[in-house]
Design a protein around this motif. Structure first.
Motif, PDB file in Angstrom:
ATOM      1  N   GLY A 101       0.796  -1.219   0.000  1.00 56.04           N
ATOM      2  CA  GLY A 101       0.000   0.000   0.000  1.00 56.04           C
ATOM      3  C   GLY A 101       0.828   1.267   0.000  1.00 56.04           C
ATOM      4  O   GLY A 101       1.991   1.291   0.407  1.00 56.04           O
ATOM      5  N   VAL A 102       0.200   2.339  -0.446  1.00 56.51           N
ATOM      6  CA  VAL A 102       0.763   3.694  -0.522  1.00 56.51           C
ATOM      7  C   VAL A 102       2.041   3.716  -1.360  1.00 56.51           C
ATOM      8  O   VAL A 102       3.165   3.735  -0.844  1.00 56.51           O
ATOM      9  CB  VAL A 102       1.029   4.290   0.878  1.00 56.51           C
ATOM     10  N   PRO A 103       1.876   3.699  -2.693  1.00 55.77           N
ATOM     11  CA  PRO A 103       3.058   3.840  -3.560  1.00 55.77           C
ATOM     12  C   PRO A 103       3.746   5.170  -3.291  1.00 55.77           C
ATOM     13  O   PRO A 103       3.096   6.187  -3.071  1.00 55.77           O
ATOM     14  CB  PRO A 103       2.468   3.777  -4.971  1.00 55.77           C
ATOM     15  N   ILE A 104       5.080   5.145  -3.304  1.00 55.34           N
ATOM     16  CA  ILE A 104       5.844   6.359  -3.034  1.00 55.34           C
ATOM     17  C   ILE A 104       6.820   6.609  -4.179  1.00 55.34           C
ATOM     18  O   ILE A 104       7.478   5.686  -4.671  1.00 55.34           O
ATOM     19  CB  ILE A 104       6.579   6.280  -1.671  1.00 55.34           C
ATOM     20  N   PHE A 105       6.871   7.867  -4.602  1.00 56.80           N
ATOM     21  CA  PHE A 105       7.671   8.287  -5.753  1.00 56.80           C
ATOM     22  C   PHE A 105       8.668   9.351  -5.326  1.00 56.80           C
ATOM     23  O   PHE A 105       8.413  10.129  -4.400  1.00 56.80           O
ATOM     24  CB  PHE A 105       6.765   8.835  -6.858  1.00 56.80           C
ATOM     25  N   HIS A 106       9.783   9.412  -6.063  1.00 47.72           N
ATOM     26  CA  HIS A 106      10.842  10.375  -5.774  1.00 47.72           C
ATOM     27  C   HIS A 106      11.181  11.164  -7.042  1.00 47.72           C
ATOM     28  O   HIS A 106      11.171  10.626  -8.149  1.00 47.72           O
ATOM     29  CB  HIS A 106      12.087   9.655  -5.267  1.00 47.72           C
ATOM     30  N   SER A 107      11.476  12.441  -6.869  1.00 52.22           N
ATOM     31  CA  SER A 107      11.895  13.301  -7.979  1.00 52.22           C
ATOM     32  C   SER A 107      12.847  14.362  -7.448  1.00 52.22           C
ATOM     33  O   SER A 107      12.827  14.698  -6.258  1.00 52.22           O
ATOM     34  CB  SER A 107      10.679  13.966  -8.626  1.00 52.22           C
ATOM     35  N   THR A 108      13.660  14.884  -8.333  1.00 57.47           N
ATOM     36  CA  THR A 108      14.500  16.030  -7.982  1.00 57.47           C
ATOM     37  C   THR A 108      14.109  17.278  -8.765  1.00 57.47           C
ATOM     38  O   THR A 108      14.727  18.328  -8.578  1.00 57.47           O
ATOM     39  CB  THR A 108      15.989  15.716  -8.238  1.00 57.47           C
ATOM     40  N   ASP A 109      13.082  17.153  -9.630  1.00 57.12           N
ATOM     41  CA  ASP A 109      12.732  18.298 -10.480  1.00 57.12           C
ATOM     42  C   ASP A 109      11.229  18.455 -10.706  1.00 57.12           C
ATOM     43  O   ASP A 109      10.805  19.344 -11.443  1.00 57.12           O
ATOM     44  CB  ASP A 109      13.435  18.185 -11.830  1.00 57.12           C
ATOM     45  N   LEU A 110      10.408  17.583 -10.118  1.00 56.86           N
ATOM     46  CA  LEU A 110       8.938  17.615 -10.214  1.00 56.86           C
ATOM     47  C   LEU A 110       8.412  17.217 -11.585  1.00 56.86           C
ATOM     48  O   LEU A 110       7.201  17.225 -11.804  1.00 56.86           O
ATOM     49  CB  LEU A 110       8.383  18.998  -9.834  1.00 56.86           C
ATOM     50  N   VAL A 111       9.295  16.841 -12.493  1.00 54.85           N
ATOM     51  CA  VAL A 111       8.901  16.385 -13.830  1.00 54.85           C
ATOM     52  C   VAL A 111       9.132  14.885 -13.963  1.00 54.85           C
ATOM     53  O   VAL A 111       8.244  14.137 -14.392  1.00 54.85           O
ATOM     54  CB  VAL A 111       9.683  17.142 -14.925  1.00 54.85           C
ATOM     55  N   ASN A 112      10.319  14.443 -13.596  1.00 54.87           N
ATOM     56  CA  ASN A 112      10.709  13.041 -13.728  1.00 54.87           C
ATOM     57  C   ASN A 112      10.534  12.335 -12.386  1.00 54.87           C
ATOM     58  O   ASN A 112      11.171  12.711 -11.391  1.00 54.87           O
ATOM     59  CB  ASN A 112      12.169  12.955 -14.177  1.00 54.87           C
ATOM     60  N   TRP A 113       9.685  11.314 -12.374  1.00 58.74           N
ATOM     61  CA  TRP A 113       9.339  10.618 -11.135  1.00 58.74           C
ATOM     62  C   TRP A 113       9.715   9.147 -11.222  1.00 58.74           C
ATOM     63  O   TRP A 113       9.467   8.492 -12.225  1.00 58.74           O
ATOM     64  CB  TRP A 113       7.848  10.752 -10.849  1.00 58.74           C
ATOM     65  N   LYS A 114      10.291   8.641 -10.150  1.00 58.36           N
ATOM     66  CA  LYS A 114      10.692   7.232 -10.080  1.00 58.36           C
ATOM     67  C   LYS A 114      10.043   6.609  -8.839  1.00 58.36           C
ATOM     68  O   LYS A 114      10.170   7.144  -7.733  1.00 58.36           O
ATOM     69  CB  LYS A 114      12.205   7.116 -10.005  1.00 58.36           C
ATOM     70  N   GLN A 115       9.342   5.483  -9.026  1.00 57.47           N
ATOM     71  CA  GLN A 115       8.770   4.817  -7.863  1.00 57.47           C
ATOM     72  C   GLN A 115       9.878   4.115  -7.093  1.00 57.47           C
ATOM     73  O   GLN A 115      10.662   3.337  -7.654  1.00 57.47           O
ATOM     74  CB  GLN A 115       7.688   3.814  -8.258  1.00 57.47           C
ATOM     75  N   ILE A 116       9.955   4.386  -5.789  1.00 53.06           N
ATOM     76  CA  ILE A 116      11.001   3.801  -4.958  1.00 53.06           C
ATOM     77  C   ILE A 116      10.456   2.692  -4.057  1.00 53.06           C
ATOM     78  O   ILE A 116      11.204   2.120  -3.257  1.00 53.06           O
ATOM     79  CB  ILE A 116      11.711   4.875  -4.109  1.00 53.06           C
TER      80      ILE A 116
END
Length: 583
Positions: A101-116
């Motif tokens: 539950g609760v997928p979490i994503f990371h970005s450094t620029d608010l455009v490119n997102w990677k699920q961690i």
């Protein structure tokens, strides 16, 4: 009290012993037979999964070098919340009965997102084993507390008596704590930490007893939060919004509150109108964290409810937002919205969108948030669009493939009500699903691996190797909106023959649309495709051409309009030893 001793005569004892041995032999025979039966249950193998989205809007509006698409997360990723630590941004969404539950994503620029990963990835955190698909986890809110360098995720778990809860971590890349149970009612909690180190919880709740004025009348409450004990402080609850921005107009479902601080003032942002046609985002201000909070004169600051229903490339239901300060002081807001099909049905579910926010004045305003939402945005200066490459989440039209040979399953694959690891095994020959004795119509954990529908026009194809042993065995694919609204397409046995079957379940009542005898000597390709509301289920043998089974069927039961609930359509790789489909 004196206990009576049981005294057995020798002859009676021998007879009882003989009877016991016979019973023990019968139990042993029953258990052994069941073990044999379990050994005979067949595990299908899946390979070469291909999902392709082809929505016309993305064909008509290709990206320029300085543009990116919104939604940034397509498919059922609703109720987004976002936080920042330095140059790292983290985003979470609701997951209901999906597991983990609760997928979490990371970005450094608010455009490119990677699920961690997922915040709730084990059964000690997530207890949805007997939860309807639209119960479970509601509206997670993620917050970084600079005072103790800790991330918090607070949410409502509508299942197993869990209620409101919080988990925390020093590093979202390394997992989260077990839940701390919070002693308050209501839903949609959010944490705010002030510069002085004090913490507060705001959330949606019912009015005080006897003070409910109309259906949908809700309030926003605030509590002081004990950072050391991770608990609200008893006796500190206070209502800071009653009903909404104007109680005289009977506003409904004030919810999803977040507090921000800027230039010494406290801002309370909430959703109002319910997560549907009347959805909106509103803002209040106060010079004290506990209020009183005064609504802005220009509310709502984000909504699509006032626009013509027949507008082109419609995005609707915009609301349930969260704000973050982005690069170079530019604010952004993430929020949910829907992209209905040509019949105005919501099959994809609620997705995560983003817009820049103008906070040059006293109140923040979503840029063009009251105009018809566009599919493309200008990228922040210096950002390169990498979505769909190097592990970054794709958007627009794209193809996702998986041969299931990796030792680590892609995060986009989810289970329902229980861990994926309980029923899957990946190897060089593909994905093996060990079938549970439950089927997707039951409110139990199912042996089904799901991928979210992310386009109105799409196809999903997989190759399956499977030979059912009995009428109780079934394997194939499913399109599922809920346990009572779904399609199932796959192979089972009747007598000595094998059949390919398409079944439709509506409001819990199932009907076979089509079936035909099939050769299971070789792998078979199964495919579901959709053009808006029109869905088709097809198969191919020996790498031949695809053949349709059942004609074109309506996607009505895969929409929230018909099925209700809060999720989008899930495409599943499905197996069961508890089959109830009889061709």
């Amino acid at each position: 009290m004196k206990k009576n001793k049981l005294r057995i005569l020798p002859s009676l004892g021998n007879r009882l012993l003989t009877t016991f041995n016979i019973a023990l032999f019968a139990v042993s025979l029953f258990v052994n037979n069941n073990v044999v039966a379990q050994k005979k249950s067949v595990s299908p193998k899946f390979t070469n999964f291909v999902y392709t989205g082809e929505d016309q809007i993305y064909k008509n509006q290709p990206l320029k070098s300085d543009e990116f698409y919104t939604p940034i997360l397509q498919g059922c990723y609703p109720d987004p919340s976002i936080t920042r630590k330095g140059d790292d941004y983290y985003l979470v969404t609701s997951s209901f009965a999906m597991f983990p539950g609760v997928p979490i994503f990371h970005s450094t620029d608010l455009v490119n997102w990677k699920q961690i990963g997922h915040v709730l990835d084990r059964t000690s955190q997530l207890k949805v084993a007997t939860s309807g698909i639209s119960a479970g986890i509601y509206a997670p809110a993620i917050t970084y507390n600079k005072n103790n360098e800790t991330f918090y995720m607070i949410t409502t778990q509508i299942t197993a008596g869990m209620g409101n809860m919080v988990v925390k971590t020093k590093d979202p890349m390394k997992g989260w704590s077990d839940p701390y149970s919070l002693k308050f009612q209501g839903i949609d909690p959010s944490l705010f930490f002030d510069e002085d180190g004090k913490g507060y919880v705001v959330h949606n709740d019912a009015p005080d007893q006897g003070k409910e004025l109309y259906s949908g009348h809700r309030v926003i409450k605030i509590w002081e939060y004990d950072v050391e004990k991770d608990q609200v402080i008893a006796g500190t609850a206070k209502i800071i919004v009653d009903g909404g921005i104007d109680l005289s107009k009977n506003p409904i479902w004030i919810e999803a509150p977040h507090i921000y601080k800027k230039n010494g003032l406290y801002y309370l942002m909430c959703a109002e109108g319910g997560t549907g046609d009347n959805h909106s985002e509103v803002i209040f201000v106060s010079d004290n964290v506990k209020g009183p909070y005064i609504p802005a004169a220009n509310n709502p600051i984000l909504s699509q409810r006032h626009l013509p229903n027949g507008r082109r490339d419609k995005v609707d239901w915009a609301g349930h937002a969260d704000l973050v300060e982005g690069p170079k002081g530019q604010y952004y807001g993430v929020f949910l919205g829907v992209r209905p099909n040509e019949k105005d049905r919501m099959n994809i579910g609620r997705e995560t969108f983003i817009l820049p926010v103008d906070w040059s004045g006293k109140f923040p305003v979503f840029e063009n948030g009251l105009l018809p939402l566009a599919a493309k945005l200008k990228m922040p200066k210096g950002v390169v669009n990498k979505t769909g490459t190097d592990g970054f989440f794709p958007n627009g039209n794209f193809t996702f493939t998986d041969d299931f040979t990796s030792s680590k399953l892609d995060y986009r694959w989810i289970g329902l009500r229980g861990p994926r690891e309980d029923f899957i095994k990946t190897a060089k020959k593909g994905l093996e699903i060990k079938p549970f004795n439950t089927n997707i119509k039951e409110i139990k954990a199912t042996s089904t691996l799901f991928y979210r529908q992310q386009h109105n026009i799409f196809s999903a194809t997989v190759t399956m190797s499977y030979k059912p042993n009995s009428e109780n065995d079934f394997a194939g694919i499913t399109c599922l909106q809920s346990e009572t609204f779904n399609y199932v397409f796959g192979i089972t046995k009747k007598g000595k023959n094998n059949y390919l079957v398409l079944e439709r379940t509506e409001r819990g009542k199932s009907k076979i649309i089509a079936s035909q005898e099939i050769n299971v000597g070789k792998p078979i390709k199964l495919q579901v495709s959709a053009k808006g509301d029109n869905y088709s289920f097809s198969y191919a043998e020996d790498d031949g051409e695809f053949k349709n089974l059942g004609g074109v069927v309506s996607g009505d039961i895969l929409s929230t309009n018909v099925a209700g609930g809060f999720t989008g359509t899930l495409i599943g790789l499905y197996a069961t030893s508890g089959n109830d489909i009889k061709p």
